[in-house]
Design a protein around this motif. Structure first.
Motif, PDB file in Angstrom:
ATOM      1  N   ASN A 122       0.836  -1.200   0.000  1.00 42.02           N
ATOM      2  CA  ASN A 122       0.000   0.000   0.000  1.00 42.02           C
ATOM      3  C   ASN A 122       0.873   1.252   0.000  1.00 42.02           C
ATOM      4  OD1 ASN A 122       0.491   0.983   2.720  1.00 42.02           O
ATOM      5  ND2 ASN A 122      -0.856  -0.658   3.456  1.00 42.02           N
ATOM      6  N   TYR A 123       0.258   2.335  -0.413  1.00 38.96           N
ATOM      7  CA  TYR A 123       0.942   3.618  -0.584  1.00 38.96           C
ATOM      8  C   TYR A 123       1.646   4.059   0.692  1.00 38.96           C
ATOM      9  CZ  TYR A 123       1.424   8.661  -1.299  1.00 38.96           C
ATOM     10  OH  TYR A 123       1.920   9.929  -1.379  1.00 38.96           O
ATOM     11  N   GLN A 124       0.962   3.941   1.815  1.00 32.36           N
ATOM     12  CA  GLN A 124       1.511   4.410   3.090  1.00 32.36           C
ATOM     13  C   GLN A 124       2.775   3.643   3.466  1.00 32.36           C
ATOM     14  OE1 GLN A 124       0.548   7.073   4.931  1.00 32.36           O
ATOM     15  NE2 GLN A 124       2.373   6.663   6.119  1.00 32.36           N
ATOM     16  N   SER A 125       2.845   2.356   3.136  1.00 38.87           N
ATOM     17  CA  SER A 125       4.014   1.575   3.530  1.00 38.87           C
ATOM     18  C   SER A 125       5.269   2.027   2.772  1.00 38.87           C
ATOM     19  CB  SER A 125       3.773   0.075   3.350  1.00 38.87           C
ATOM     20  OG  SER A 125       3.681  -0.255   1.997  1.00 38.87           O
ATOM     21  N   VAL A 126       5.107   2.609   1.587  1.00 39.40           N
ATOM     22  CA  VAL A 126       6.272   3.133   0.861  1.00 39.40           C
ATOM     23  C   VAL A 126       6.869   4.312   1.629  1.00 39.40           C
ATOM     24  CG1 VAL A 126       7.086   4.247  -1.252  1.00 39.40           C
ATOM     25  CG2 VAL A 126       5.474   2.347  -1.391  1.00 39.40           C
TER      26      VAL A 126
END
Length: 195
Positions: free
Chosen positions: A160-164
């Motif tokens: 997911n975007y946040q984990s990047v």
């Protein structure tokens, strides 16, 4: 500008333009080889995976989604293909394939053209980067080497975007600790020194 060119070339390729397909292959083949070899030292698996990606592109060209970033599209496709081929060749279930079951994601740097002091710093940062876990190294590679957005990195890595964003922050914090320097100097270095 590059994104407009990519969108145009991609559309030409989807309409069957062989020159556009050749351009895509010629332009991105080496970048795909470089990326693939960071996952595994099995050159044949990497080459076969790249060949599979281009074969599937050619076969499904009329059904492909539009893109304004061909490299992003190809990196995402290659990563999926490499992991599928690793699972297939080692008879590994998808749930068993993790960072420990494949070769570590490797980063390397060329210091041949840099002045002596920059070379020393580059070596120190390279050593520090290689102390990071494979997922963090891959995130740094895609974000800073290939200049992908966080959203694109998330799609390539299937997270997911946040984990990047979290991974980038975690990597920088670890690098800061290893190198005993500020976050700003690490970011500046990553943005200017990575080839």
């Amino acid at each position: 500008m590059q994104r407009n060119l990519d969108a145009e070339i991609w559309e030409r390729f989807k309409r069957g333009d062989e020159e556009a397909f050749s351009y895509i292959f010629d332009t991105y083949h080496l970048a795909l080889c470089e990326y693939g070899q960071r996952f595994t030292s099995d050159e044949f698996l990497v080459r076969d995976s790249i060949q599979d990606v281009f074969f599937e592109l050619a076969r499904k060209k009329d059904r492909l989604s539009p893109t304004d970033n061909i490299l992003f599209y190809l990196l995402k496709s290659l990563r999926i293909k490499i992991f599928a081929n690793i699972r297939k060749s080692h008879r590994i279930a998808e749930t068993e394939l993790d960072d420990e079951r494949i070769d570590a994601f490797r980063l390397s740097y060329s210091t041949e053209v840099n002045p002596e002091e920059k070379e020393l710093r580059l070596d120190l940062v390279a050593d520090a980067l290689n102390q990071l876990p494979p997922r963090l190294k891959e995130t740094i590679y895609l974000k800073f080497y290939k200049n992908l957005s966080n959203k694109e990195v998330a799609e390539v890595m299937q997270v997911n975007y946040q984990s990047v964003g979290n991974s980038v922050q975690k990597a920088i914090a670890k690098l800061k600790k290893i190198l005993d320097t500020s976050c700003e100097s690490i970011l500046l270095f990553l943005q200017t020194a990575i080839p």
